[in-house]
Enzyme design. Sequence first.
Site, PDB file in Angstrom:
ATOM      1  N   THR A  26      80.629 -13.778  23.951  1.00 49.72           N
ATOM      2  CA  THR A  26      79.791 -12.717  24.525  1.00 49.72           C
ATOM      3  C   THR A  26      79.933 -12.630  26.050  1.00 49.72           C
ATOM      4  O   THR A  26      80.103 -13.642  26.724  1.00 49.72           O
ATOM      5  CB  THR A  26      78.323 -13.006  24.161  1.00 49.72           C
ATOM      6  OG1 THR A  26      78.233 -13.039  22.732  1.00 49.72           O
ATOM      7  CG2 THR A  26      77.377 -11.948  24.689  1.00 49.72           C
TER       8      THR A  26
ATOM      9  N   GLN B 110      50.038 -15.403   9.222  1.00 47.86           N
ATOM     10  CA  GLN B 110      48.943 -14.650   8.592  1.00 47.86           C
ATOM     11  C   GLN B 110      48.060 -15.569   7.739  1.00 47.86           C
ATOM     12  O   GLN B 110      46.833 -15.492   7.791  1.00 47.86           O
ATOM     13  CB  GLN B 110      49.556 -13.531   7.722  1.00 47.86           C
ATOM     14  CG  GLN B 110      48.593 -12.434   7.350  1.00 47.86           C
ATOM     15  CD  GLN B 110      48.178 -11.596   8.562  1.00 47.86           C
ATOM     16  OE1 GLN B 110      48.823 -11.635   9.594  1.00 47.86           O
ATOM     17  NE2 GLN B 110      47.097 -10.873   8.425  1.00 47.86           N
TER      18      GLN B 110
ATOM     19  N   HIS C 243      47.609 -18.706   8.134  1.00 52.86           N
ATOM     20  CA  HIS C 243      46.840 -19.566   9.050  1.00 52.86           C
ATOM     21  C   HIS C 243      45.732 -18.790   9.780  1.00 52.86           C
ATOM     22  O   HIS C 243      44.919 -19.406  10.485  1.00 52.86           O
ATOM     23  CB  HIS C 243      47.760 -20.205  10.102  1.00 52.86           C
ATOM     24  CG  HIS C 243      48.511 -21.415   9.607  1.00 52.86           C
ATOM     25  ND1 HIS C 243      49.623 -21.339   8.806  1.00 52.86           N
ATOM     26  CD2 HIS C 243      48.304 -22.743   9.808  1.00 52.86           C
ATOM     27  CE1 HIS C 243      50.076 -22.557   8.552  1.00 52.86           C
ATOM     28  NE2 HIS C 243      49.280 -23.434   9.141  1.00 52.86           N
TER      29      HIS C 243
ATOM     30  N   GLU D 135      75.114 -14.852  16.570  1.00 53.57           N
ATOM     31  CA  GLU D 135      76.241 -14.863  15.617  1.00 53.57           C
ATOM     32  C   GLU D 135      76.315 -13.559  14.825  1.00 53.57           C
ATOM     33  O   GLU D 135      76.701 -13.546  13.653  1.00 53.57           O
ATOM     34  CB  GLU D 135      76.216 -16.123  14.753  1.00 53.57           C
ATOM     35  CG  GLU D 135      76.311 -17.378  15.631  1.00 53.57           C
ATOM     36  CD  GLU D 135      76.822 -18.626  14.967  1.00 53.57           C
ATOM     37  OE1 GLU D 135      77.491 -18.535  13.943  1.00 53.57           O
ATOM     38  OE2 GLU D 135      76.546 -19.710  15.514  1.00 53.57           O
TER      39      GLU D 135
HETATM   40  N1  COS Z   1      88.291 -12.860   9.346  1.00 54.55           N
HETATM   41  C1  COS Z   1      89.557 -12.607   9.746  1.00 54.55           C
HETATM   42  N2  COS Z   1      89.925 -11.434  10.340  1.00 54.55           N
HETATM   43  C2  COS Z   1      88.966 -10.521  10.536  1.00 54.55           C
HETATM   44  C3  COS Z   1      87.620 -10.728  10.142  1.00 54.55           C
HETATM   45  C4  COS Z   1      87.306 -11.953   9.523  1.00 54.55           C
HETATM   46  N3  COS Z   1      86.068 -12.216   9.140  1.00 54.55           N
HETATM   47  N4  COS Z   1      86.897  -9.638  10.473  1.00 54.55           N
HETATM   48  C5  COS Z   1      87.747  -8.760  11.044  1.00 54.55           C
HETATM   49  N5  COS Z   1      88.996  -9.300  11.072  1.00 54.55           N
HETATM   50  C6  COS Z   1      90.217  -8.656  11.559  1.00 54.55           C
HETATM   51  C7  COS Z   1      90.401  -7.299  10.895  1.00 54.55           C
HETATM   52  O1  COS Z   1      91.088  -7.462   9.665  1.00 54.55           O
HETATM   53  C8  COS Z   1      91.214  -6.541  11.916  1.00 54.55           C
HETATM   54  O2  COS Z   1      92.568  -6.926  11.762  1.00 54.55           O
HETATM   55  P1  COS Z   1      93.804  -5.946  12.211  1.00 54.55           P
HETATM   56  O3  COS Z   1      93.776  -5.932  13.700  1.00 54.55           O
HETATM   57  O4  COS Z   1      94.977  -6.652  11.670  1.00 54.55           O
HETATM   58  O5  COS Z   1      93.521  -4.628  11.601  1.00 54.55           O
HETATM   59  C9  COS Z   1      90.692  -7.090  13.247  1.00 54.55           C
HETATM   60  O6  COS Z   1      90.063  -8.341  12.945  1.00 54.55           O
HETATM   61  C10 COS Z   1      89.679  -6.181  13.885  1.00 54.55           C
HETATM   62  O7  COS Z   1      88.662  -5.983  12.934  1.00 54.55           O
HETATM   63  P2  COS Z   1      87.722  -4.720  12.971  1.00 54.55           P
HETATM   64  O8  COS Z   1      88.558  -3.485  13.087  1.00 54.55           O
HETATM   65  O9  COS Z   1      86.780  -4.821  11.826  1.00 54.55           O
HETATM   66  O10 COS Z   1      87.000  -4.960  14.365  1.00 54.55           O
HETATM   67  P3  COS Z   1      85.842  -4.184  15.069  1.00 54.55           P
HETATM   68  O11 COS Z   1      86.179  -4.098  16.499  1.00 54.55           O
HETATM   69  O12 COS Z   1      85.507  -2.926  14.332  1.00 54.55           O
HETATM   70  O13 COS Z   1      84.569  -5.161  14.980  1.00 54.55           O
HETATM   71  C11 COS Z   1      82.947  -6.706  14.195  1.00 54.55           C
HETATM   72  C12 COS Z   1      84.346  -6.117  14.068  1.00 54.55           C
HETATM   73  C13 COS Z   1      81.874  -5.709  14.545  1.00 54.55           C
HETATM   74  C14 COS Z   1      82.664  -7.329  12.853  1.00 54.55           C
HETATM   75  C15 COS Z   1      83.012  -7.832  15.283  1.00 54.55           C
HETATM   76  O14 COS Z   1      83.251  -7.282  16.557  1.00 54.55           O
HETATM   77  C16 COS Z   1      81.770  -8.693  15.299  1.00 54.55           C
HETATM   78  O15 COS Z   1      81.624  -9.603  14.492  1.00 54.55           O
HETATM   79  N6  COS Z   1      80.847  -8.437  16.249  1.00 54.55           N
HETATM   80  C17 COS Z   1      79.709  -9.265  16.450  1.00 54.55           C
HETATM   81  C18 COS Z   1      80.043 -10.371  17.388  1.00 54.55           C
HETATM   82  C19 COS Z   1      79.104 -11.496  17.258  1.00 54.55           C
HETATM   83  O16 COS Z   1      78.777 -11.960  16.187  1.00 54.55           O
HETATM   84  N7  COS Z   1      78.667 -11.990  18.390  1.00 54.55           N
HETATM   85  C20 COS Z   1      77.766 -13.060  18.406  1.00 54.55           C
HETATM   86  C21 COS Z   1      78.036 -13.899  19.564  1.00 54.55           C
HETATM   87  S1  COS Z   1      79.021 -15.229  19.210  1.00 54.55           S
HETATM   88  S2  COS Z   1      77.721 -16.631  18.944  1.00 54.55           S
END
Ligand code: COS
Length: 383
Positions: A125, A337, A339, A364
């Site tokens: 982040t 609630q 409590h 996460e």
């Molecule tokens: N495992 C392996 N690969 C993954 C995956 C997973 N769980 N999820 C996505 N990917 C891959 C996709 O297959 C895609 O691959 P290609 O580039 O080959 O097409 C790539 O990663 C990008 O995936 P996607 O298009 O789904 O990405 P987005 O930018 O749309 O976003 C989310 C994906 C929203 C799921 C991601 O940005 C996310 O998890 N955001 C939240 C972040 C978070 O949890 N932050 C908390 C702080 S960390 S404690």
Amino acid sequence: MIRDQEILNQLTDTIARFVRERLIPLEDQVAEEDAIPDAVIQEMRELGLFGLTIPEAYGGLGLTLEEEMLVAMELGHTSPAFRSVIGTNNGIGSAAIVFDGTDEQKQRYLPKYATGELIGSFCLTEPDVGSDAASVKTSAAKEGDQYILNGTKRFITNAPRAGTFTVMARTNPGEKKAKGVSAFIVEADSPGISLGAKDKKMGHAGSHTCDVIFDNVKVPANALIGGEEGKGFYTSMKVLDRGRLHIAAVSVGVAERLLDDALRYAMERQQFGKPIAEHQLIQAMLADSKAECYAAKCMVLDAARKRDEGENISTEASCCKMFATEMVGRVADRAVQIHGGSGYIADYGVERFYRDVRLFRLYEGTTQIQQMVIAKNMVRDAS
Ligand code: COS
């Protein structure tokens, strides 16, 4: 998968006793002082709690995911700040190396994570990059046989104690999304790293987060996790799949604790001439909480077993994170609630858990991100 039920029972019994006899009595003190005593951290080291998920070859216990879930549920029976101390070493702070690190990286760092000698933190982040994690702005420019890191990472759990940071940084400025991101293992004493002030949070006193600022930090080329550029986002998604299930398991544990406390109170507290546990409107809250907690527990264990069998559980991990963290929010609300006025008073501890569990729906990946992941995967699988 449970490899040896008897050995696992010994481990979960030991942890349950540690939680009951050592950690629960310290909950108020930790909340008051915003610090976990060093002696407790040392006891956690001696119990092997820093190395639960580190492979046995590197000195950890190498728990399967199902085993890890059962341990996480036990740890959930006390303030989440205690679990946070060991949480990053067993999860987001070490998993990138466990999953995708080179042999050299594994040899160098995993044994130290396992003993708790080194604390690992996870830096994804940023101030402008939260849910849209693929657009990280922190840069890693290659110069000769090293990379120069610049950028700021935000809300980094355990950063004030960390010995290493797993840092997601853009190695290819021409590629704005996932493929331009690489993961690095960066030692905390590298020149150019500084920490922001500790964040003041709604809850989780005793567990600290802060900014980590990288100002022309030079790291050797062999700090690139897996030795290959462009893999960092994929690594972080794998790390989060596992982390999300872990948070779901902790949510189950906290819900069980809150329900125990609420039930005990409801059986003792008398109103209208009988214990409030005998009033149907209180019973409804107890019963709804019990059923929802049981459902979350079943989901978490089912998803963990599937991953132990080698299945991709990205969808299931998000389902569990969404359901279990929302569930514990409802259970905490009902516990307050039940409590009544006492639930609002700090002495009973319920209001503290109510504030603590609010984080589970945020970090996460927020509930809304889990919904996005689930629906996106459903559409992909049906196409
Ligand atoms: N495992 C392996 N690969 C993954 C995956 C997973 N769980 N999820 C996505 N990917 C891959 C996709 O297959 C895609 O691959 P290609 O580039 O080959 O097409 C790539 O990663 C990008 O995936 P996607 O298009 O789904 O990405 P987005 O930018 O749309 O976003 C989310 C994906 C929203 C799921 C991601 O940005 C996310 O998890 N955001 C939240 C972040 C978070 O949890 N932050 C908390 C702080 S960390 S404690």
